[in-house]
Design a protein around this motif. Structure first.
Motif, PDB file in Angstrom:
ATOM      1  N   ASN A  36       0.799  -1.330   0.020  1.00  0.00           N
ATOM      2  CA  ASN A  36      -0.030  -0.119   0.224  1.00  0.00           C
ATOM      3  C   ASN A  36       0.837   1.414  -0.025  1.00  0.00           C
ATOM      4  O   ASN A  36       1.074   1.853   1.191  1.00  0.00           O
ATOM      5  CB  ASN A  36      -0.815   0.237   1.084  1.00  0.00           C
ATOM      6  CG  ASN A  36      -1.745   1.279   1.264  1.00  0.00           C
ATOM      7  OD1 ASN A  36      -2.122   1.695   0.141  1.00  0.00           O
ATOM      8  ND2 ASN A  36      -2.255   1.680   2.574  1.00  0.00           N
ATOM      9  N   PHE A  37       1.145   1.781  -1.148  1.00  0.00           N
ATOM     10  CA  PHE A  37       1.792   3.020  -1.436  1.00  0.00           C
ATOM     11  C   PHE A  37       1.193   4.280  -1.027  1.00  0.00           C
ATOM     12  O   PHE A  37       1.671   5.306  -1.206  1.00  0.00           O
ATOM     13  CB  PHE A  37       2.586   3.158  -2.597  1.00  0.00           C
ATOM     14  CG  PHE A  37       3.678   2.303  -2.707  1.00  0.00           C
ATOM     15  CD1 PHE A  37       4.907   2.787  -2.280  1.00  0.00           C
ATOM     16  CD2 PHE A  37       3.823   0.965  -3.330  1.00  0.00           C
ATOM     17  CE1 PHE A  37       6.139   2.024  -2.554  1.00  0.00           C
ATOM     18  CE2 PHE A  37       4.766   0.212  -3.489  1.00  0.00           C
ATOM     19  CZ  PHE A  37       5.936   0.613  -3.038  1.00  0.00           C
ATOM     20  N   ALA A  38      -0.270   4.030  -0.717  1.00  0.00           N
ATOM     21  CA  ALA A  38      -0.927   5.328  -0.246  1.00  0.00           C
ATOM     22  C   ALA A  38      -0.782   5.360   1.374  1.00  0.00           C
ATOM     23  O   ALA A  38      -1.536   6.079   2.003  1.00  0.00           O
ATOM     24  CB  ALA A  38      -2.664   5.161  -0.684  1.00  0.00           C
ATOM     25  N   LEU A  95      -0.482  -2.112  -6.979  1.00  0.00           N
ATOM     26  CA  LEU A  95       0.740  -1.131  -6.766  1.00  0.00           C
ATOM     27  C   LEU A  95       0.163   0.182  -7.276  1.00  0.00           C
ATOM     28  O   LEU A  95       0.281   1.259  -6.929  1.00  0.00           O
ATOM     29  CB  LEU A  95       1.821  -1.671  -7.475  1.00  0.00           C
ATOM     30  CG  LEU A  95       3.331  -0.601  -7.389  1.00  0.00           C
ATOM     31  CD1 LEU A  95       3.461  -0.228  -6.201  1.00  0.00           C
ATOM     32  CD2 LEU A  95       4.299  -1.185  -8.160  1.00  0.00           C
ATOM     33  N   MET A  96      -0.244   0.213  -8.798  1.00  0.00           N
ATOM     34  CA  MET A  96      -0.744   1.326  -9.411  1.00  0.00           C
ATOM     35  C   MET A  96      -1.794   1.969  -8.955  1.00  0.00           C
ATOM     36  O   MET A  96      -1.974   3.144  -8.743  1.00  0.00           O
ATOM     37  CB  MET A  96      -1.148   0.947 -10.997  1.00  0.00           C
ATOM     38  CG  MET A  96       0.391   0.360 -11.611  1.00  0.00           C
ATOM     39  SD  MET A  96       1.742   1.797 -11.781  1.00  0.00           S
ATOM     40  CE  MET A  96       1.007   3.009 -12.502  1.00  0.00           C
ATOM     41  N   THR A  98      -2.696   1.838  -5.617  1.00  0.00           N
ATOM     42  CA  THR A  98      -2.313   2.612  -4.308  1.00  0.00           C
ATOM     43  C   THR A  98      -1.595   3.757  -4.711  1.00  0.00           C
ATOM     44  O   THR A  98      -1.697   4.879  -3.998  1.00  0.00           O
ATOM     45  CB  THR A  98      -1.650   1.747  -3.471  1.00  0.00           C
ATOM     46  OG1 THR A  98      -0.420   1.130  -3.953  1.00  0.00           O
ATOM     47  CG2 THR A  98      -2.677   0.312  -2.814  1.00  0.00           C
ATOM     48  N   LEU A  99      -0.819   3.711  -5.684  1.00  0.00           N
ATOM     49  CA  LEU A  99       0.122   4.962  -6.132  1.00  0.00           C
ATOM     50  C   LEU A  99      -0.964   5.824  -6.390  1.00  0.00           C
ATOM     51  O   LEU A  99      -0.729   7.262  -6.052  1.00  0.00           O
ATOM     52  CB  LEU A  99       0.996   4.693  -7.217  1.00  0.00           C
ATOM     53  CG  LEU A  99       2.057   4.332  -6.627  1.00  0.00           C
ATOM     54  CD1 LEU A  99       3.330   3.586  -7.836  1.00  0.00           C
ATOM     55  CD2 LEU A  99       3.226   4.990  -5.841  1.00  0.00           C
ATOM     56  N   SER A 102      -2.738   7.676  -3.728  1.00  0.00           N
ATOM     57  CA  SER A 102      -1.890   8.651  -2.995  1.00  0.00           C
ATOM     58  C   SER A 102      -1.726   9.829  -3.565  1.00  0.00           C
ATOM     59  O   SER A 102      -1.677  10.832  -2.785  1.00  0.00           O
ATOM     60  CB  SER A 102      -0.457   7.958  -2.840  1.00  0.00           C
ATOM     61  OG  SER A 102       0.565   8.637  -2.255  1.00  0.00           O
ATOM     62  N   MET A 103      -1.674   9.901  -4.853  1.00  0.00           N
ATOM     63  CA  MET A 103      -1.392  11.095  -5.738  1.00  0.00           C
ATOM     64  C   MET A 103      -2.952  12.022  -5.395  1.00  0.00           C
ATOM     65  O   MET A 103      -2.642  13.266  -5.415  1.00  0.00           O
ATOM     66  CB  MET A 103      -1.203  10.892  -7.123  1.00  0.00           C
ATOM     67  CG  MET A 103       0.290  10.093  -7.309  1.00  0.00           C
ATOM     68  SD  MET A 103       0.612   9.680  -8.946  1.00  0.00           S
ATOM     69  CE  MET A 103       0.310  11.569  -9.840  1.00  0.00           C
ATOM     70  N   GLU A 217       5.149  11.265   2.997  1.00  0.00           N
ATOM     71  CA  GLU A 217       6.159  10.691   1.920  1.00  0.00           C
ATOM     72  C   GLU A 217       7.490   9.995   2.765  1.00  0.00           C
ATOM     73  O   GLU A 217       7.653   8.819   2.697  1.00  0.00           O
ATOM     74  CB  GLU A 217       6.293  11.526   0.698  1.00  0.00           C
ATOM     75  CG  GLU A 217       5.497  11.864  -0.032  1.00  0.00           C
ATOM     76  CD  GLU A 217       5.780  12.849  -0.878  1.00  0.00           C
ATOM     77  OE1 GLU A 217       6.950  13.544  -1.190  1.00  0.00           O
ATOM     78  OE2 GLU A 217       4.792  13.246  -1.831  1.00  0.00           O
TER      79      GLU A 217
END
Length: 288
Positions: A36-38, A95-96, A98-99, A102-103, A217
């Motif tokens: 989870n990159f968010a 992955l995409m 969660t990215l 996040s954005m 971040e």
């Protein structure tokens, strides 16, 4: 010695923050298999929700912290149910997603609150004097609340049927599903708990440190370090690693300086992973 003890308290405060973040991160990765990159964006969102509740709605700060957890948890639940659930076995797609989330959150915070840091202060001021050592009350409160939340997560995961079901799904989803456990119902709840942990951490910590749309971040990177260092899936491993990282960061920043302090942290992580690649408590993952 006074400075040494005061720095230790700062390190423990940082460690409690990293522990809460890492617990949420490892819940999602360990149970759903989703990176989870968010997670850092939910940290920032929790801080802004608490700020808005206090500054714009006039709510007491403790209520604002609870609202931050509820809002971030609700968003995480809907996001997992409507999007992640559809592509949960496609790691690139998750992955995409969660990215992208996040954005989206970061852009929304910039648009809604501006790029500048708002005035958001912890409501309790003052220090606790213990002889020559002076410890900010805000740090002590953060450590105490974090410890209570970590204890609650432990009870949920290891002392309830819900927690045992989640761990069974994480261990062997197919077998657990044949036994009647429904991943499509359990996974959104797990994702919701994890994002709520990130949100409540942001609500607790950003009044002490700083609040900005991009504040999540650096803590995302640190959370990832803690998860790997502690051993994926080990709750107490994450807590121990978080305390170590917090103490190293505090002492290295005070005695070595900013850039050297960051280098010292990464060198320590590399050494520990070379000695024990599975992390500090890696064996607990297989035995959980």
């Amino acid at each position: 010695m006074t400075a040494f003890i005061a720095t230790a308290m700062i390190g423990l405060s940082l460690g409690s923050q990293y522990a809460l973040l890492a617990l949420g991160f490892t819940l999602i990765f360990g149970i759903l298999g989703v990176m989870n990159f968010a997670h850092g964006a939910f940290y920032a969102l929790g801080g802004y929700v608490a700020y808005a509740a206090v500054s714009h709605l006039g709510m007491p700060y403790p209520v604002a912290v609870v609202i931050a957890a509820l809002v971030t948890g609700a968003i995480g639940y809907v996001f997992e149910l409507l999007l992640i659930q559809r592509v949960i076995d496609d790691h690139l797609s998750t992955l995409m997603l969660t990215l992208g989330l996040s954005m989206l959150i970061t852009t929304g915070l910039v648009g809604g609150f501006g790029a500048e840091s708002p005035e958001f202060k912890f409501p309790v001021e003052g220090v606790l004097e213990m002889g020559p050592v002076r410890v900010p009350l805000s740090n002590l409160i953060t450590v105490a609340v974090s410890a209570c939340i970590i204890g609650g997560v432990y009870l949920l995961m290891f002392k309830t049927g819900f927690g045992r079901a989640l761990r069974a799904l994480a261990s062997d989803r197919e077998t657990a599903s044949t036994l009647g456990l429904r991943a499509n119902l359990m996974f959104p709840l797990a994702f919701s708990i994890a994002t709520a942990l990130a949100g409540v951490t942001g609500a607790l910590v950003t009044p002490i440190l700083s609040l900005s749309p991009h504040v999540g971040e650096p803590v995302l990177a640190t959370s990832f370090i803690v998860v790997i260092l502690g051993g994926l899936g080990s709750l107490w491993g994450e807590v121990a690693a978080a305390v170590i990282v917090g103490l190293v960061e505090a002492y290295s920043s005070v005695y070595l300086g900013g850039s050297r302090g960051a280098l010292a942290l990464f060198v320590l992580v590399l050494i520990l992973l070379i000695v024990k690649p599975s992390g500090l408590f890696g064996r607990e993952v297989r035995g959980a």
